[in-house]
Design an enzyme around this catalytic site. Structure first.
Site, PDB file in Angstrom:
ATOM      1  N   TYR A  30      33.942  67.243   2.680  1.00 19.02           N
ATOM      2  CA  TYR A  30      32.578  66.707   2.742  1.00 19.02           C
ATOM      3  C   TYR A  30      31.768  67.291   3.909  1.00 19.02           C
ATOM      4  O   TYR A  30      30.540  67.206   3.916  1.00 19.02           O
ATOM      5  CB  TYR A  30      32.574  65.174   2.899  1.00 19.02           C
ATOM      6  CG  TYR A  30      33.238  64.391   1.795  1.00 19.02           C
ATOM      7  CD1 TYR A  30      33.519  64.959   0.548  1.00 19.02           C
ATOM      8  CD2 TYR A  30      33.589  63.058   2.000  1.00 19.02           C
ATOM      9  CE1 TYR A  30      34.131  64.213  -0.443  1.00 19.02           C
ATOM     10  CE2 TYR A  30      34.194  62.309   1.008  1.00 19.02           C
ATOM     11  CZ  TYR A  30      34.475  62.892  -0.208  1.00 19.02           C
ATOM     12  OH  TYR A  30      35.077  62.151  -1.182  1.00 19.02           O
ATOM     13  N   HIS A  68      43.643  64.368  -2.208  1.00 24.28           N
ATOM     14  CA  HIS A  68      42.255  64.289  -2.692  1.00 24.28           C
ATOM     15  C   HIS A  68      42.087  64.893  -4.080  1.00 24.28           C
ATOM     16  O   HIS A  68      42.355  66.067  -4.301  1.00 24.28           O
ATOM     17  CB  HIS A  68      41.358  65.059  -1.702  1.00 24.28           C
ATOM     18  CG  HIS A  68      39.888  64.827  -1.883  1.00 24.28           C
ATOM     19  ND1 HIS A  68      38.948  65.332  -1.029  1.00 24.28           N
ATOM     20  CD2 HIS A  68      39.187  64.119  -2.803  1.00 24.28           C
ATOM     21  CE1 HIS A  68      37.738  64.974  -1.427  1.00 24.28           C
ATOM     22  NE2 HIS A  68      37.856  64.230  -2.508  1.00 24.28           N
TER      23      HIS A  68
HETATM   24  N1  LIG Z   1      37.816  62.005  -5.707  1.00 24.82           N
HETATM   25  C1  LIG Z   1      37.355  61.489  -4.597  1.00 24.82           C
HETATM   26  O1  LIG Z   1      38.097  61.319  -3.672  1.00 24.82           O
HETATM   27  C2  LIG Z   1      35.915  61.082  -4.476  1.00 24.82           C
HETATM   28  C3  LIG Z   1      34.967  61.550  -5.390  1.00 24.82           C
HETATM   29  C4  LIG Z   1      33.667  61.084  -5.273  1.00 24.82           C
HETATM   30  C5  LIG Z   1      33.327  60.185  -4.269  1.00 24.82           C
HETATM   31  N2  LIG Z   1      34.264  59.781  -3.371  1.00 24.82           N
HETATM   32  C6  LIG Z   1      33.928  58.832  -2.283  1.00 24.82           C
HETATM   33  O2  LIG Z   1      33.253  57.754  -2.865  1.00 24.82           O
HETATM   34  C7  LIG Z   1      32.041  57.556  -2.140  1.00 24.82           C
HETATM   35  C8  LIG Z   1      31.054  56.878  -3.051  1.00 24.82           C
HETATM   36  O3  LIG Z   1      30.597  57.788  -4.061  1.00 24.82           O
HETATM   37  P1  LIG Z   1      29.087  58.194  -4.054  1.00 24.82           P
HETATM   38  O4  LIG Z   1      28.718  58.699  -2.688  1.00 24.82           O
HETATM   39  O5  LIG Z   1      28.823  59.088  -5.192  1.00 24.82           O
HETATM   40  O6  LIG Z   1      28.427  56.757  -4.166  1.00 24.82           O
HETATM   41  P2  LIG Z   1      27.601  55.894  -5.124  1.00 24.82           P
HETATM   42  O7  LIG Z   1      27.329  54.746  -4.254  1.00 24.82           O
HETATM   43  O8  LIG Z   1      28.208  55.626  -6.458  1.00 24.82           O
HETATM   44  O9  LIG Z   1      26.266  56.763  -5.445  1.00 24.82           O
HETATM   45  C9  LIG Z   1      25.540  57.334  -4.422  1.00 24.82           C
HETATM   46  C10 LIG Z   1      24.303  58.043  -5.025  1.00 24.82           C
HETATM   47  O10 LIG Z   1      23.361  57.073  -5.412  1.00 24.82           O
HETATM   48  C11 LIG Z   1      22.156  57.198  -4.635  1.00 24.82           C
HETATM   49  N3  LIG Z   1      21.797  55.847  -4.207  1.00 24.82           N
HETATM   50  C12 LIG Z   1      22.553  55.012  -3.445  1.00 24.82           C
HETATM   51  N4  LIG Z   1      21.909  53.846  -3.254  1.00 24.82           N
HETATM   52  C13 LIG Z   1      20.728  53.947  -3.897  1.00 24.82           C
HETATM   53  C14 LIG Z   1      19.631  53.051  -4.049  1.00 24.82           C
HETATM   54  N5  LIG Z   1      19.635  51.827  -3.509  1.00 24.82           N
HETATM   55  N6  LIG Z   1      18.569  53.470  -4.786  1.00 24.82           N
HETATM   56  C15 LIG Z   1      18.553  54.701  -5.367  1.00 24.82           C
HETATM   57  N7  LIG Z   1      19.554  55.592  -5.232  1.00 24.82           N
HETATM   58  C16 LIG Z   1      20.644  55.219  -4.506  1.00 24.82           C
HETATM   59  C17 LIG Z   1      22.488  58.055  -3.462  1.00 24.82           C
HETATM   60  O11 LIG Z   1      21.355  58.814  -3.069  1.00 24.82           O
HETATM   61  P3  LIG Z   1      20.549  58.468  -1.686  1.00 24.82           P
HETATM   62  O12 LIG Z   1      21.187  59.281  -0.612  1.00 24.82           O
HETATM   63  O13 LIG Z   1      19.149  58.904  -2.014  1.00 24.82           O
HETATM   64  O14 LIG Z   1      20.646  56.994  -1.468  1.00 24.82           O
HETATM   65  C18 LIG Z   1      23.626  58.926  -4.014  1.00 24.82           C
HETATM   66  O15 LIG Z   1      23.121  60.045  -4.684  1.00 24.82           O
HETATM   67  C19 LIG Z   1      31.670  58.964  -1.656  1.00 24.82           C
HETATM   68  O16 LIG Z   1      30.708  58.946  -0.653  1.00 24.82           O
HETATM   69  C20 LIG Z   1      33.012  59.421  -1.216  1.00 24.82           C
HETATM   70  O17 LIG Z   1      33.299  58.865   0.044  1.00 24.82           O
HETATM   71  C21 LIG Z   1      35.544  60.207  -3.475  1.00 24.82           C
END
Ligand SMILES: NC(=O)c1ccc[n+]([C@@H]2O[C@H](COP(=O)([O-])OP(=O)(O)OC[C@H]3O[C@@H](n4cnc5c(N)ncnc54)[C@H](OP(=O)(O)O)[C@@H]3O)[C@@H](O)[C@H]2O)c1
Length: 318
Positions: free
Chosen positions: A58, A123
Protein backbone atom coordinates in the site's frame (compact mmCIF):
# COMPACT_ATOMS: atom_id res chain seq x y z
CA UNK A 1 -16.85 3.45 19.76
CA UNK A 2 -17.87 -0.12 20.56
CA UNK A 3 -15.11 -2.63 21.07
CA UNK A 4 -14.84 -6.31 20.22
CA UNK A 5 -12.52 -9.19 21.10
CA UNK A 6 -10.75 -10.31 17.94
CA UNK A 7 -11.27 -14.04 18.19
CA UNK A 8 -8.56 -16.14 19.81
CA UNK A 9 -6.03 -13.26 19.68
CA UNK A 10 -7.80 -11.93 22.78
CA UNK A 11 -7.07 -8.40 21.51
CA UNK A 12 -9.83 -5.96 22.37
CA UNK A 13 -10.18 -3.51 19.50
CA UNK A 14 -12.60 -0.95 18.08
CA UNK A 15 -15.32 -2.39 15.82
CA UNK A 16 -14.25 0.09 13.15
CA UNK A 17 -10.77 -0.33 11.72
CA UNK A 18 -9.01 2.20 9.53
CA UNK A 19 -8.00 0.58 6.23
CA UNK A 20 -4.88 2.19 4.82
CA UNK A 21 -5.10 0.48 1.41
CA UNK A 22 -7.89 0.16 -1.16
CA UNK A 23 -8.56 2.92 -3.65
CA UNK A 24 -7.69 5.69 -1.19
CA UNK A 25 -4.56 4.60 0.72
CA UNK A 26 -5.15 7.31 3.36
CA UNK A 27 -5.59 9.81 0.51
CA UNK A 28 -2.15 9.07 -0.96
CA UNK A 29 -3.87 7.73 -4.08
CA UNK A 30 -5.50 11.14 -4.56
CA UNK A 31 -2.22 13.02 -4.09
CA UNK A 32 -2.78 14.13 -0.48
CA UNK A 33 0.27 15.15 1.51
CA UNK A 34 1.80 12.93 4.17
CA UNK A 35 0.66 15.48 6.78
CA UNK A 36 -2.95 15.17 5.58
CA UNK A 37 -2.76 11.38 5.88
CA UNK A 38 -1.22 11.64 9.35
CA UNK A 39 -4.07 13.96 10.37
CA UNK A 40 -6.57 11.38 9.10
CA UNK A 41 -4.98 8.68 11.27
CA UNK A 42 -5.05 11.07 14.25
CA UNK A 43 -8.74 11.84 13.59
CA UNK A 44 -9.49 8.11 13.62
CA UNK A 45 -7.57 7.71 16.89
CA UNK A 46 -9.41 10.64 18.44
CA UNK A 47 -12.72 9.01 17.49
CA UNK A 48 -11.74 5.82 19.31
CA UNK A 49 -10.37 3.69 16.45
CA UNK A 50 -7.69 1.33 17.76
CA UNK A 51 -7.33 -1.05 14.79
CA UNK A 52 -5.27 -0.04 11.74
CA UNK A 53 -4.67 -2.19 8.67
CA UNK A 54 -1.88 -1.64 6.17
CA UNK A 55 0.43 -3.70 3.94
CA UNK A 56 3.81 -3.51 2.26
CA UNK A 57 2.22 -2.92 -1.11
CA UNK A 58 0.00 0.00 0.00
CA UNK A 59 2.93 2.36 0.57
CA UNK A 60 1.32 3.60 3.80
CA UNK A 61 3.29 1.71 6.44
CA UNK A 62 5.72 4.58 7.08
CA UNK A 63 2.91 7.12 7.38
CA UNK A 64 0.94 4.89 9.73
CA UNK A 65 4.00 4.09 11.84
CA UNK A 66 4.88 7.77 12.19
CA UNK A 67 1.29 8.73 13.02
CA UNK A 68 0.95 6.05 15.71
CA UNK A 69 4.44 6.30 17.21
CA UNK A 70 3.42 8.06 20.43
CA UNK A 71 0.40 5.74 20.89
CA UNK A 72 1.94 2.40 19.89
CA UNK A 73 0.92 0.49 23.01
CA UNK A 74 -2.72 1.60 22.70
CA UNK A 75 -3.31 0.41 19.14
CA UNK A 76 -3.36 -2.79 17.14
CA UNK A 77 -1.47 -2.76 13.85
CA UNK A 78 -2.23 -5.26 11.12
CA UNK A 79 0.09 -5.56 8.14
CA UNK A 80 0.83 -7.95 5.31
CA UNK A 81 3.27 -9.20 2.78
CA UNK A 82 2.51 -10.84 -0.55
CA UNK A 83 3.63 -14.40 -1.17
CA UNK A 84 5.19 -14.32 -4.64
CA UNK A 85 8.52 -13.03 -5.92
CA UNK A 86 8.39 -9.34 -6.81
CA UNK A 87 7.82 -8.69 -10.48
CA UNK A 88 5.84 -11.92 -10.94
CA UNK A 89 2.07 -12.38 -11.17
CA UNK A 90 0.30 -12.19 -7.80
CA UNK A 91 -1.86 -15.08 -9.03
CA UNK A 92 1.14 -17.19 -10.04
CA UNK A 93 3.34 -19.74 -8.35
CA UNK A 94 6.76 -18.06 -8.26
CA UNK A 95 6.58 -18.20 -4.48
CA UNK A 96 8.88 -16.67 -1.91
CA UNK A 97 10.68 -19.20 0.26
CA UNK A 98 10.03 -19.10 4.00
CA UNK A 99 13.47 -17.54 4.53
CA UNK A 100 12.83 -14.84 1.89
CA UNK A 101 9.42 -14.14 3.36
CA UNK A 102 10.81 -13.67 6.89
CA UNK A 103 13.48 -11.30 5.52
CA UNK A 104 10.77 -9.16 3.93
CA UNK A 105 8.88 -8.91 7.24
CA UNK A 106 11.94 -7.09 8.63
CA UNK A 107 11.08 -4.39 6.06
CA UNK A 108 7.49 -4.16 7.32
CA UNK A 109 8.79 -3.69 10.88
CA UNK A 110 11.27 -1.04 9.79
CA UNK A 111 8.76 0.95 7.76
CA UNK A 112 6.26 0.83 10.60
CA UNK A 113 8.97 1.87 13.06
CA UNK A 114 7.96 -0.81 15.54
CA UNK A 115 9.56 -3.93 16.94
CA UNK A 116 6.36 -6.00 16.74
CA UNK A 117 3.32 -6.22 14.48
CA UNK A 118 0.13 -7.33 16.23
CA UNK A 119 -1.45 -9.23 13.33
CA UNK A 120 0.60 -10.24 10.31
CA UNK A 121 -1.10 -11.68 7.22
CA UNK A 122 -0.19 -13.62 4.14
CA UNK A 123 -1.63 -11.12 1.66
CA UNK A 124 -4.15 -11.92 -1.05
CA UNK A 125 -3.88 -15.70 -1.23
CA UNK A 126 -5.76 -17.70 -3.88
CA UNK A 127 -7.06 -21.27 -3.39
CA UNK A 128 -4.41 -22.79 -5.66
CA UNK A 129 -1.70 -21.05 -3.59
CA UNK A 130 -2.99 -22.12 -0.20
CA UNK A 131 -1.22 -25.46 0.23
CA UNK A 132 2.17 -23.86 -0.44
CA UNK A 133 1.39 -21.13 2.09
CA UNK A 134 0.39 -23.60 4.78
CA UNK A 135 3.42 -25.83 4.17
CA UNK A 136 6.19 -23.25 3.66
CA UNK A 137 5.18 -19.75 4.78
CA UNK A 138 3.14 -20.59 7.86
CA UNK A 139 6.21 -22.14 9.58
CA UNK A 140 8.15 -18.96 8.75
CA UNK A 141 5.39 -16.88 10.39
CA UNK A 142 5.39 -19.18 13.41
CA UNK A 143 9.13 -18.61 13.82
CA UNK A 144 8.57 -14.84 13.65
CA UNK A 145 5.85 -15.19 16.27
CA UNK A 146 8.20 -17.17 18.49
CA UNK A 147 10.78 -14.37 18.11
CA UNK A 148 8.16 -11.79 19.17
CA UNK A 149 8.29 -9.93 15.86
CA UNK A 150 4.66 -10.69 15.09
CA UNK A 151 1.99 -11.55 17.63
CA UNK A 152 -0.78 -13.23 15.65
CA UNK A 153 -0.98 -14.89 12.24
CA UNK A 154 -3.54 -13.89 9.63
CA UNK A 155 -4.58 -14.67 6.10
CA UNK A 156 -6.36 -12.44 3.57
CA UNK A 157 -8.23 -13.45 0.45
CA UNK A 158 -8.13 -11.84 -3.02
CA UNK A 159 -11.82 -11.02 -3.14
CA UNK A 160 -11.80 -9.45 -6.61
CA UNK A 161 -10.72 -12.80 -8.08
CA UNK A 162 -12.18 -15.08 -5.41
CA UNK A 163 -15.69 -13.71 -4.99
CA UNK A 164 -16.97 -17.07 -3.74
CA UNK A 165 -14.24 -17.42 -1.04
CA UNK A 166 -12.70 -20.67 -2.32
CA UNK A 167 -9.41 -19.98 -0.51
CA UNK A 168 -10.86 -19.17 2.91
CA UNK A 169 -13.31 -22.07 2.71
CA UNK A 170 -10.26 -24.32 2.38
CA UNK A 171 -8.15 -22.46 4.95
CA UNK A 172 -10.81 -22.54 7.65
CA UNK A 173 -10.72 -26.33 7.65
CA UNK A 174 -7.31 -25.90 9.32
CA UNK A 175 -6.72 -24.59 12.82
CA UNK A 176 -3.74 -22.41 11.85
CA UNK A 177 -5.16 -18.90 11.48
CA UNK A 178 -5.72 -16.45 14.32
CA UNK A 179 -7.40 -13.89 12.04
CA UNK A 180 -8.79 -13.88 8.49
CA UNK A 181 -9.79 -10.95 6.27
CA UNK A 182 -12.74 -11.49 3.95
CA UNK A 183 -14.78 -9.47 1.48
CA UNK A 184 -18.39 -8.93 2.55
CA UNK A 185 -21.08 -6.46 1.56
CA UNK A 186 -24.84 -6.47 1.04
CA UNK A 187 -24.46 -7.16 -2.69
CA UNK A 188 -22.23 -10.22 -2.19
CA UNK A 189 -22.90 -11.48 1.34
CA UNK A 190 -21.66 -15.01 0.58
CA UNK A 191 -18.99 -14.81 3.32
CA UNK A 192 -21.89 -15.20 5.76
CA UNK A 193 -22.28 -18.93 5.12
CA UNK A 194 -18.86 -19.63 3.64
CA UNK A 195 -16.43 -17.81 5.94
CA UNK A 196 -17.92 -16.14 9.00
CA UNK A 197 -19.62 -19.17 10.48
CA UNK A 198 -16.51 -21.36 10.06
CA UNK A 199 -14.35 -18.59 11.53
CA UNK A 200 -16.65 -18.35 14.54
CA UNK A 201 -16.40 -22.10 15.11
CA UNK A 202 -12.59 -21.79 15.12
CA UNK A 203 -12.67 -18.66 17.32
CA UNK A 204 -10.74 -17.01 14.51
CA UNK A 205 -10.98 -13.20 14.40
CA UNK A 206 -12.55 -11.66 11.28
CA UNK A 207 -11.79 -8.43 9.44
CA UNK A 208 -14.33 -7.22 6.87
CA UNK A 209 -13.12 -5.51 3.71
CA UNK A 210 -15.14 -4.28 0.68
CA UNK A 211 -18.04 -3.12 2.86
CA UNK A 212 -18.40 -0.24 0.42
CA UNK A 213 -15.53 -0.23 -2.06
CA UNK A 214 -16.24 1.40 -5.45
CA UNK A 215 -19.76 0.17 -6.18
CA UNK A 216 -21.41 1.10 -2.91
CA UNK A 217 -19.64 4.44 -2.62
CA UNK A 218 -20.91 5.56 -6.06
CA UNK A 219 -24.70 5.20 -6.49
CA UNK A 220 -24.52 5.18 -10.30
CA UNK A 221 -22.11 2.22 -10.30
CA UNK A 222 -24.20 0.45 -7.65
CA UNK A 223 -27.32 0.85 -9.77
CA UNK A 224 -25.60 -0.56 -12.87
CA UNK A 225 -24.18 -3.46 -10.90
CA UNK A 226 -27.60 -4.41 -9.53
CA UNK A 227 -29.27 -4.14 -12.94
CA UNK A 228 -26.51 -6.29 -14.48
CA UNK A 229 -27.01 -8.94 -11.79
CA UNK A 230 -30.72 -8.92 -12.64
CA UNK A 231 -30.02 -9.21 -16.38
CA UNK A 232 -27.60 -12.10 -15.73
CA UNK A 233 -30.23 -13.89 -13.65
CA UNK A 234 -28.06 -13.93 -10.51
CA UNK A 235 -30.69 -11.91 -8.72
CA UNK A 236 -34.39 -12.26 -9.41
CA UNK A 237 -35.12 -9.30 -11.70
CA UNK A 238 -38.72 -9.28 -10.49
CA UNK A 239 -37.48 -8.17 -7.07
CA UNK A 240 -35.72 -5.10 -8.47
CA UNK A 241 -37.24 -1.75 -9.29
CA UNK A 242 -35.39 -1.08 -12.55
CA UNK A 243 -35.65 2.69 -12.20
CA UNK A 244 -34.55 2.85 -8.59
CA UNK A 245 -33.05 -0.50 -7.55
CA UNK A 246 -31.56 0.53 -4.20
CA UNK A 247 -33.77 3.48 -3.32
CA UNK A 248 -35.67 1.40 -0.77
CA UNK A 249 -32.60 1.87 1.46
CA UNK A 250 -32.65 5.64 1.19
CA UNK A 251 -35.76 6.45 3.21
CA UNK A 252 -35.44 8.95 6.09
CA UNK A 253 -36.17 6.28 8.68
CA UNK A 254 -33.65 3.85 7.14
CA UNK A 255 -30.39 5.43 5.94
CA UNK A 256 -29.13 8.74 4.60
CA UNK A 257 -26.79 7.20 2.04
CA UNK A 258 -25.76 3.90 0.47
CA UNK A 259 -22.45 4.01 2.31
CA UNK A 260 -24.24 4.39 5.64
CA UNK A 261 -26.51 1.43 4.84
CA UNK A 262 -23.52 -0.61 3.66
CA UNK A 263 -21.38 -0.11 6.78
CA UNK A 264 -24.33 -0.69 9.14
CA UNK A 265 -25.22 -3.86 7.26
CA UNK A 266 -21.71 -5.25 7.84
CA UNK A 267 -21.34 -4.01 11.40
CA UNK A 268 -24.27 -6.03 12.70
CA UNK A 269 -23.50 -9.27 10.86
CA UNK A 270 -22.91 -12.10 13.36
CA UNK A 271 -19.27 -13.19 13.19
CA UNK A 272 -18.02 -9.93 11.65
CA UNK A 273 -15.56 -8.52 14.19
CA UNK A 274 -13.83 -5.45 12.73
CA UNK A 275 -15.32 -3.47 9.83
CA UNK A 276 -12.56 -1.81 7.85
CA UNK A 277 -13.23 1.57 6.36
CA UNK A 278 -10.84 3.02 3.81
CA UNK A 279 -10.88 6.71 2.99
CA UNK A 280 -8.70 9.70 2.33
CA UNK A 281 -11.40 12.14 3.41
CA UNK A 282 -12.01 13.38 6.96
CA UNK A 283 -15.74 14.06 6.35
CA UNK A 284 -16.11 10.52 4.96
CA UNK A 285 -14.21 9.09 7.93
CA UNK A 286 -16.57 10.88 10.34
CA UNK A 287 -19.67 9.69 8.43
CA UNK A 288 -18.38 6.12 8.28
CA UNK A 289 -17.49 5.93 11.96
CA UNK A 290 -20.95 7.29 12.78
CA UNK A 291 -22.51 4.62 10.56
CA UNK A 292 -20.44 1.82 12.11
CA UNK A 293 -21.46 3.05 15.57
CA UNK A 294 -25.15 3.25 14.64
CA UNK A 295 -27.75 0.54 15.17
CA UNK A 296 -28.65 -2.21 12.73
CA UNK A 297 -30.77 -1.64 9.64
CA UNK A 298 -34.43 -2.58 10.25
CA UNK A 299 -35.01 -6.34 10.16
CA UNK A 300 -37.45 -6.02 7.23
CA UNK A 301 -34.74 -4.25 5.18
CA UNK A 302 -32.16 -6.94 6.06
CA UNK A 303 -34.70 -9.57 4.95
CA UNK A 304 -35.27 -7.70 1.69
CA UNK A 305 -31.52 -7.45 1.04
CA UNK A 306 -31.16 -11.17 1.78
CA UNK A 307 -34.03 -12.01 -0.55
CA UNK A 308 -32.55 -9.98 -3.40
CA UNK A 309 -28.82 -10.60 -2.98
CA UNK A 310 -28.63 -13.71 -0.80
CA UNK A 311 -27.33 -15.95 -3.61
CA UNK A 312 -24.84 -13.56 -5.24
CA UNK A 313 -21.30 -14.91 -5.41
CA UNK A 314 -19.92 -13.47 -8.66
CA UNK A 315 -19.06 -9.85 -7.88
CA UNK A 316 -16.96 -8.05 -5.27
CA UNK A 317 -18.27 -4.49 -5.72
CA UNK A 318 -14.77 -3.32 -6.59
N1 LIG B 1 -6.72 -8.71 0.15
C1 LIG B 1 -6.51 -7.77 1.04
O1 LIG B 1 -5.76 -7.98 1.95
C2 LIG B 1 -7.23 -6.45 0.96
C3 LIG B 1 -7.85 -6.06 -0.23
C4 LIG B 1 -8.56 -4.87 -0.23
C5 LIG B 1 -8.64 -4.10 0.92
N2 LIG B 1 -7.99 -4.49 2.05
C6 LIG B 1 -8.05 -3.68 3.29
O2 LIG B 1 -9.39 -3.38 3.53
C7 LIG B 1 -9.50 -1.97 3.72
C8 LIG B 1 -10.90 -1.55 3.37
O3 LIG B 1 -11.10 -1.63 1.95
P1 LIG B 1 -11.37 -0.30 1.17
O4 LIG B 1 -10.29 0.69 1.49
O5 LIG B 1 -11.60 -0.61 -0.25
O6 LIG B 1 -12.65 0.22 1.96
P2 LIG B 1 -14.15 0.47 1.77
O7 LIG B 1 -14.46 1.12 3.05
O8 LIG B 1 -14.97 -0.71 1.37
O9 LIG B 1 -14.26 1.49 0.51
C9 LIG B 1 -13.48 2.63 0.46
C10 LIG B 1 -13.84 3.42 -0.81
O10 LIG B 1 -15.08 4.05 -0.62
C11 LIG B 1 -14.93 5.49 -0.64
N3 LIG B 1 -15.69 5.99 0.50
C12 LIG B 1 -15.49 5.69 1.81
N4 LIG B 1 -16.38 6.34 2.58
C13 LIG B 1 -17.16 7.06 1.75
C14 LIG B 1 -18.25 7.94 1.97
N5 LIG B 1 -18.73 8.19 3.20
N6 LIG B 1 -18.83 8.52 0.89
C15 LIG B 1 -18.39 8.27 -0.37
N7 LIG B 1 -17.34 7.46 -0.63
C16 LIG B 1 -16.73 6.85 0.42
C17 LIG B 1 -13.48 5.77 -0.48
O11 LIG B 1 -13.12 6.96 -1.17
P3 LIG B 1 -12.76 8.33 -0.35
O12 LIG B 1 -11.29 8.29 -0.11
O13 LIG B 1 -13.18 9.40 -1.31
O14 LIG B 1 -13.57 8.33 0.90
C18 LIG B 1 -12.84 4.51 -1.09
O15 LIG B 1 -12.70 4.64 -2.47
C19 LIG B 1 -8.37 -1.40 2.84
O16 LIG B 1 -8.08 -0.07 3.14
C20 LIG B 1 -7.29 -2.35 3.19
O17 LIG B 1 -6.75 -2.00 4.44
C21 LIG B 1 -7.31 -5.65 2.08
Amino acid sequence: MDRVVLGRTGLEVSVAGLGCGGHSRLGQAQGHSVDQSVRLVHAALAAGVTFFDTAAVYGTEEILGAALKARRSEVVISSKQGIVQSGTSALGQAYLSGREYAALVEGNLKRLGTDYIDVFHLHGVMAHQYDYCAAELLPALERLKHQGKIRHIGLTERFIHDTGHAMLRRALQDPHWDVVMTGFNFINPSARGRVLSAAQQQNCGTLIMFAVRRALSQPKIARELVLNLGAAGEVDARLIDKNAPLEFLLQPEIAQSLTEAAYRFCRHEPGADVILTGTGSQPHLEQNLRAISAGPLPGSICDQLRQIFGNVTSVSGN
